[in-house]
Design an enzyme around this catalytic site. Structure first.
Site, PDB file in Angstrom:
ATOM      1  CG  HIS A  97      -4.269  -0.091  -2.228  1.00  0.00           C
ATOM      2  ND1 HIS A  97      -3.202  -0.873  -2.615  1.00  0.00           N
ATOM      3  CD2 HIS A  97      -4.418  -0.284  -0.893  1.00  0.00           C
ATOM      4  CE1 HIS A  97      -2.711  -1.495  -1.550  1.00  0.00           C
ATOM      5  NE2 HIS A  97      -3.437  -1.160  -0.505  1.00  0.00           N
ATOM      6  NE  ARG A 151       2.675  -8.846   5.332  1.00  0.00           N
ATOM      7  CZ  ARG A 151       1.360  -8.709   5.281  1.00  0.00           C
ATOM      8  NH1 ARG A 151       0.584  -9.453   6.066  1.00  0.00           N
ATOM      9  NH2 ARG A 151       0.808  -7.838   4.451  1.00  0.00           N
ATOM     10  CB  CYS A 207      -1.014  -0.006   1.141  1.00  0.00           C
ATOM     11  SG  CYS A 207      -0.494  -0.796   2.659  1.00  0.00           S
ATOM     12  CE  LYS A 251     -11.196  -6.206  10.290  1.00  0.00           C
ATOM     13  NZ  LYS A 251      -9.971  -7.022  10.436  1.00  0.00           N
ATOM     14  CD  GLN A 281      -0.536  -8.452   0.914  1.00  0.00           C
ATOM     15  OE1 GLN A 281       0.041  -7.420   0.565  1.00  0.00           O
ATOM     16  NE2 GLN A 281      -1.229  -8.514   2.034  1.00  0.00           N
ATOM     17  CG  HIS A 302      -6.002  -0.930   2.445  1.00  0.00           C
ATOM     18  ND1 HIS A 302      -4.645  -0.888   2.224  1.00  0.00           N
ATOM     19  CD2 HIS A 302      -6.284   0.140   3.229  1.00  0.00           C
ATOM     20  CE1 HIS A 302      -4.136   0.166   2.839  1.00  0.00           C
ATOM     21  NE2 HIS A 302      -5.111   0.809   3.457  1.00  0.00           N
ATOM     22  CG  ASP A 316      -2.442  -5.258  -1.782  1.00  0.00           C
ATOM     23  OD1 ASP A 316      -3.560  -5.127  -1.262  1.00  0.00           O
ATOM     24  OD2 ASP A 316      -1.385  -4.947  -1.222  1.00  0.00           O
TER      25      ASP A 316
END
Length: 690
Positions: A423, A401, A372, A503, A419, A549, A421
């Protein structure tokens, strides 16, 4: 000979093995009411169920297959097991069982020291420390006890006695000083650390009659006699460091499962037996899909050619669907200057999950744990107008991670993962419609992979958060409004949101009833502020955009593991690494097989030719063990007639087919993944005379 829809249904039924059912919201299930505000939030468990869809144009065989799938779905519903979220009585039962087990352990092994014992998804666990002891007669030091299966049987027997005595479960409020005095009196050093971590007062203590007690916030059943002895089973012992710190004491964790009656326990055991057969780590090795090479380091995934083929198909489908829905696909670096992670706040709040930094020409760089912040920099790269919004940026971004080695588990928990991902940067008034689009895209993608049962939860503002009351209220209203607009039912987790915004979390339910957290949609008021993101409004003022997100798979690695276990390695036709294998009966047909395979592969199908150095029966067995859905036996007759003798992994021999017709149908079904939604129903063709 030409083929009709009934034959193609047989072929593709082999690829899928079950029907994929329609996505419809169910009636609401039990609402778990808040009984103890200190520990249990009010949660309603809302799920989606599935209904088999049978087209009027279906052939007889297709209808039979779909009806069989519907019957299987109905049977699965009958065995549906309750959860802690859906059944507060089950949660209390498990929590009390943990206390009873701890009491039983200390009765059986007096040297045991207690630590923590929470409820978990399918039961509970309790961690114990066994110090070295001294033999009273010899004075010799006795090593710390290592619990065995026989020890677990002794503990279970002691638990049954405690349950039979029907001790009352008592609750008491005491001062911090009194709690400390009592803990010191019974010599429980770990409980002193737990007491220090409790920031609220008074301190609550739950007791089992006058026999045993523990620091606890509840909730519990009223007495031990309410616990069903025959629905509680001790499962295993594992090691765990105190507080997850390798420098602290090694504890012994007893895992157990608990249910409301023996029937539920039996169903759970059956599920676990099935889960063992579906273990993605075993299937991944057996089918040569992926590996974890310890020589390279734990938690790092190596995608083998077959697994890479599946991953590529997943990625291509993901990209195509996103582009169709107005997303732009972006790519960002794998490392960045540490200052970026300080700006985003990850360095301050997420340092324990990040790998160590590296020095690059006297500057400090950090391998990325998130995507992000990169998207925020891209947004900030130009002046944005309200006319430009929304921006929808999607990225299959690999992140890294730090996970402790003891927590790594196949593809489910790794150190490097990709991911899916995305946005969205939008205006406040665009937020609800954007969330609706995200949810519909989520449904489209997950359904393609056969996941059609979901649990949805809206998580609201926690005690500690950033952003004004108005922006939280508006964002939460947009999330709820989007779900209401779609007519999807959901539960509410009060105070369960992230500190930066509310969320929606979506769990998928697999073929054996387990739920997996995958998709999430999160509003973020924090990063736009930290990165000073702006757009110029219609009035000419500078305003903050709303950042959303969202992920659908969560990560490709974990989703791949879930998918493998869901289908027990029987990947759907459009995903399977090898869709058809040609089995030559004699060397004289090898060239013909290679020509057919080349034609199929040029069409985008994945067809292989067996080497033909085994007997036919062995070739068939090898292909079936490799989970190849379609096989074609090729002899001199087939070569001369330009046909293939088709065999389905599930249905057996299906007859001979014209090569071009067969490949055309396989290609069509591969393109649209038809077997994933209609079990391979195809328009019926006219039969031609031989």
């Amino acid at each position: 000979m030409k083929f009709g829809g009934h034959v193609m249904a047989s072929i593709l039924a082999a690829a899928c093995g079950r029907s994929v059912l329609a996505f419809v919201p169910s009636s609401s299930r039990l609402v778990a009411k808040q009984l103890n505000s200190a520990t249990v939030k009010s949660v309603s468990d809302a799920r989606f169920h599935s209904v088999a869809t049978i087209s009027n144009a279906s052939t007889r065989l297709f209808s039979a297959v779909a009806e069989k799938g519907a019957a299987a779905a109905a049977e699965e519903e009958e065995e549906d097991l309750p959860t802690n979220e859906s059944d507060i009585d089950l949660l209390k039962l498990r929590h009390t069982s943990a206390h009873v087990m701890a009491m039983a352990v200390q009765q059986t092994f007096p040297e045991a020291q207690t630590t923590i014992g929470p409820w978990i998804d399918n039961g509970f666990y309790y961690d114990f420390y066994f110090p070295e002891t001294t033999d009273e007669e010899t004075g010799e030091v006795v090593p710390s006890r290592k619990l065995s299966d026989q020890d677990l049987k002794k503990v279970k027997k002691a638990m049954d006695k405690i349950i039979s005595k029907n001790y009352p479960i008592t609750r008491e409020e005491v001062s911090r000083e009194e709690a400390k005095r009592r803990i010191e009196e019974i010599g429980e050093p770990f409980k002193l650390e737990i007491l220090d971590s409790i920031k609220t007062e008074p301190i609550t203590i739950y007791g089992i009659g006058e026999e045993w007690w523990d620091l606890c916030a509840g909730p519990h059943v009223d007495s031990t006699g309410q616990l069903p002895k025959k629905a509680i089973a001790l499962q295993s012992v594992a090691g765990a460091y105190w507080r997850g710190d390798e420098k602290r004491e090694m504890l012994q964790r007893i895992y157990a499962t608990a249910w409301k009656d023996p029937k539920q326990l039996k169903a759970y055991k059956k599920r676990m037996e099935e889960a063992k057969k579906r273990d993605h780590r075993v299937l991944g090795k057996k089918l040569d899909l992926f590996s974890i090479q310890e020589d390279a380091g734990g938690g790092l995934v190596f995608w083998h050619p077959k697994g890479s083929t599946v991953r590529r198909k997943i990625e291509d489908f993901w990209k195509e669907e996103h582009i169709e829905k107005g997303y732009d696909i972006v790519y960002t670096p794998h490392i960045a200057n540490l200052d970026l992670w300080k700006t985003s706040g990850h360095f301050d709040f997420y340092a324990e999950g990040m790998f160590d930094q590296m020095d690059v020409e006297n500057e400090v760089y950090q391998i990325k744990p998130m995507n992000c912040p990169f998207h925020c920099l891209m947004y900030k790269d130009s002046i944005r107008s309200y006319r430009d919004l929304p921006f929808r940026w999607g990225e299959l971004g690999t992140v890294y991670r730090y996970e402790r080695s003891g927590t790594l588990h196949g593809l489910m928990r790794v150190r490097g993962f990709t991911q899916d991902d995305a946005h969205i940067f939008c205006l406040p008034e665009q937020l609800q419609s954007e969330i609706v689009d995200v949810l519909e895209l989520t449904k489209t993608i997950l359904t393609r992979f056969g996941f059609n049962k979901y649990e949805l939860m809206v998580s609201t503002r926690p005690e500690k958060s950033v952003g004004s009351d108005q922006i939280w209220d508006d964002a939460t209203a947009a999330l709820v409004g989007a779900l209401d607009e779609l007519g999807w039912e959901y539960g509410t987790d009060e105070g369960g949101g992230a500190f930066y915004g509310p969320k929606i979390d979506l769990k998928i339910k697999d073929a054996i009833g387990r739920t997996w957290q995958c998709s999430t949609v999160q509003c973020d008021f924090n990063l736009p502020e930290r990165f000073d993101l702006e757009y110029v409004s219609a009035e000419g003022t500078k305003e903050r955009p709303i950042m959303v997100h969202r992920a659908i798979f969560g990560s490709l690695e974990r989703f791949f593991g879930i998918l493998i276990e869901n289908c027990a390695g029987e990947l759907p036709f459009w995903l399977t690494p090898t869709q058809m294998k040609l089995l030559p009966v004699t060397d004289s047909v090898q060239d013909y097989c290679k020509e057919v395979a080349a034609k199929a592969n040029k069409m985008g199908l994945r067809v292989e030719v067996d080497r033909g150095n085994e007997r036919l029966a062995k070739q068939i067995r090898n292909a079936e063990q490799g989970r190849i859905p379609v096989m074609a036996v090729v002899g001199v007759k087939e070569m001369e007639q330009g046909t293939l003798a088709v065999r389905s992994r599930k249905e057996g021999d299906l007859g001979s087919f014209d090569v071009d017709d067969l490949l055309a149908e396989l290609k069509r079904c591969d393109d649209v993944a038809e077997e994933m939604t209609k079990m391979g129903e195809v328009p019926k063709k006219e039969e031609e005379e031989n």
